[in-house]
Design a protein around this motif. Structure first.
Motif, mmCIF file in Angstrom:
data_model
loop_
_atom_site.group_PDB
_atom_site.id
_atom_site.type_symbol
_atom_site.label_atom_id
_atom_site.label_comp_id
_atom_site.label_asym_id
_atom_site.label_seq_id
_atom_site.Cartn_x
_atom_site.Cartn_y
_atom_site.Cartn_z
ATOM 1 N N TRP A 75 0.949 -0.751 -0.096
ATOM 2 C CA TRP A 75 0.090 0.025 -0.018
ATOM 3 C C TRP A 75 0.919 1.245 -0.101
ATOM 4 C CZ3 TRP A 75 -0.769 4.400 2.768
ATOM 5 C CH2 TRP A 75 -1.781 5.329 2.749
ATOM 6 N N MET A 76 1.941 1.275 0.799
ATOM 7 C CA MET A 76 2.815 2.786 0.797
ATOM 8 C C MET A 76 3.407 2.504 -0.297
ATOM 9 S SD MET A 76 4.043 1.532 4.931
ATOM 10 C CE MET A 76 5.309 3.161 4.886
ATOM 11 N N VAL A 77 3.870 1.780 -1.287
ATOM 12 C CA VAL A 77 5.178 1.957 -2.236
ATOM 13 C C VAL A 77 2.971 2.502 -3.558
ATOM 14 C CG1 VAL A 77 5.418 0.752 -4.280
ATOM 15 C CG2 VAL A 77 6.424 0.578 -1.454
ATOM 16 N N SER A 89 8.436 -4.133 -8.679
ATOM 17 C CA SER A 89 7.385 -4.900 -9.423
ATOM 18 C C SER A 89 6.659 -3.880 -9.736
ATOM 19 C CB SER A 89 6.358 -5.274 -8.222
ATOM 20 O OG SER A 89 5.406 -5.785 -9.349
ATOM 21 N N TRP A 90 7.152 -2.491 -8.921
ATOM 22 C CA TRP A 90 5.447 -1.301 -8.952
ATOM 23 C C TRP A 90 6.066 -0.844 -10.684
ATOM 24 C CZ3 TRP A 90 1.476 0.056 -8.554
ATOM 25 C CH2 TRP A 90 0.866 1.640 -8.604
ATOM 26 N N CYS A 108 -2.894 10.856 -11.751
ATOM 27 C CA CYS A 108 -2.464 11.454 -10.138
ATOM 28 C C CYS A 108 -1.553 12.725 -11.040
ATOM 29 C CB CYS A 108 -1.540 9.972 -10.005
ATOM 30 S SG CYS A 108 -2.421 9.102 -8.943
ATOM 31 N N ASP A 109 -0.980 12.960 -12.179
ATOM 32 C CA ASP A 109 -0.477 13.629 -12.851
ATOM 33 C C ASP A 109 -1.428 14.914 -13.297
ATOM 34 O OD1 ASP A 109 2.065 12.772 -12.772
ATOM 35 O OD2 ASP A 109 1.738 11.572 -15.444
ATOM 36 N N GLN A 112 -2.221 6.074 -9.858
ATOM 37 C CA GLN A 112 -1.406 5.772 -10.163
ATOM 38 C C GLN A 112 -0.936 7.399 -10.645
ATOM 39 O OE1 GLN A 112 -2.444 4.832 -15.119
ATOM 40 N NE2 GLN A 112 -2.045 2.912 -14.413
ATOM 41 N N LYS A 113 0.252 7.192 -8.889
ATOM 42 C CA LYS A 113 1.563 7.830 -8.899
ATOM 43 C C LYS A 113 2.614 7.820 -9.264
ATOM 44 C CE LYS A 113 2.076 11.496 -5.477
ATOM 45 N NZ LYS A 113 2.196 12.909 -6.257
ATOM 46 N N ARG A 114 3.040 8.285 -9.892
ATOM 47 C CA ARG A 114 4.775 7.853 -9.801
ATOM 48 C C ARG A 114 5.432 8.578 -8.672
ATOM 49 N NH1 ARG A 114 4.622 7.643 -15.719
ATOM 50 N NH2 ARG A 114 2.649 9.274 -16.380
#
Length: 240
Positions: free
Chosen positions: A55-57, A96-97, A110-111, A227-229
Motif C-alpha cells: 500500500w505504501m509503495v 514490481s511497481w 495523478c499527473d 497511478q502516482k509516480r
C-alpha cells in the motif's frame, strides 16, 4: 598494634561484603538459554506487513527511508521486524511497481491532479495531498501551512485530501476533496466560490468532477485510476 590490624581487616572486608557471593554471572543453563534466544532466526514478515508495504509503495508518498521508519516505528512498533526481510520486501515491491509503470499512459490521473493542485496554489488556494489521517488533521495542516506561508494575505482558501480519502481512491472509489475559505465564518458565503475554482481547475486538467455546488458537499473526482509516480522509491543508502 593488634587492634589496628583488626580494624584494617574489617575495612578491607566491607566493600565486597563479607560472607556474600560476589559472582554475578548467570548460571550456565541460563547463559545457554540466553544465547539460544539470541541466535533464533527472526520470524518472516506477516501478510499484514507485506500488505502495508504494498500500500505504501503504491500510494506514491513514501520514500525509501520512510518505508522503514513507518513500518518499524509506527505501524508495527511492538514487533521486532527483521530489517533485512523488510528491505528485501521493499526492494521486491518497488521493482514490481516500477515494472508496472512501464505500462502506464504518458499522463496519468495523478499527473493531472498534481497539475490541478499547482494551478490552485497559483490562485491562492493552499492545496495539500495526503494531509494527515483525518479531515481534522488536514485542516490543522492547512492552518500550520498558512501560518508559515510567505504571503498569507494572498491565500483565499484550501483544498486537501487525507489518508482515509487516499485509501478509498486506491480501492477504486472516488477521490473526495475537502475545501473552504480561510475564515471558517465565511464557509457558507465564500465556500462555494472556492469550490468552483477547484472544480474548474480539476476539469481543466482533464479530470471528471462531481459536486452539487454547495459547501455542504465535498468535491468528488470520479473514475480516477490511482497511478502516482514515485521517484522517491529509488533505493538509497541510509542508516536506520
Amino acid at each position: 598494634m593488634n587492634h589496628n590490624w583488626k580494624t584494617l581487616l574489617l575495612l578491607t572486608c566491607l566493600p565486597v561484603g563479607c560472607g556474600e557471593n560476589t559472582n554475578t554471572e548467570a548460571p550456565p543453563q541460563v547463559a545457554v538459554e540466553q544465547a539460544q534466544q539470541e541466535k533464533q532466526p527472526a520470524s518472516p514478515l506477516s501478510q499484514e506487513a507485506q500488505n502495508q508495504i504494498d500500500w505504501m509503495v503504491r500510494s506514491g508518498f513514501y520514500d525509501y527511508s520512510d518505508l522503514f521508519r513507518t513500518l518499524c516505528l509506527e505501524v508495527f512498533p511492538e514487533e521486532e521486524l527483521d530489517i533485512k526481510l523488510v528491505k528485501q520486501a521493499c526492494d521486491q515491491r518497488i521493482q514490481s511497481w516500477q515494472r508496472e509503470q512501464k505500462n502506464w499512459p504518458a499522463v496519468t490521473d495523478c499527473d493531472r491532479l498534481d497539475k490541478a493542485f499547482e494551478k490552485l496554489e497559483e490562485q491562492g488556494i493552499i492545496s495539500i495531498q495526503f494531509a494527515g489521517n483525518t479531515q481534522s488533521d488536514g485542516y490543522e495542516i492547512f492552518e500550520d501551512t498558512l501560518h508559515t506561508h510567505d504571503h498569507p494575505a494572498s491565500v483565499i482558501g484550501y483544498c486537501f485530501f487525507h489518508k482515509q480519502d487516499l485509501e478509498r481512491v486506491m480501492d477504486g472509489k472516488d477521490l473526495v476533496l475537502s475545501f473552504g475559505p480561510v475564515n471558517p465564518e465565511d464557509e457558507k458565503s465564500r465556500g462555494p466560490e472556492i469550490g468552483k475554482i477547484i472544480q474548474q481547475e480539476l476539469k481543466q486538467a482533464g479530470l471528471k468532477v462531481k459536486w452539487d455546488g454547495t459547501f455542504n458537499e465535498r468535491i468528488r473526482v470520479t473514475d480516477m485510476t490511482w497511478q502516482k509516480r514515485n521517484p522517491a522509491c529509488k533505493p538509497i543508502d541510509f542508516e536506520f
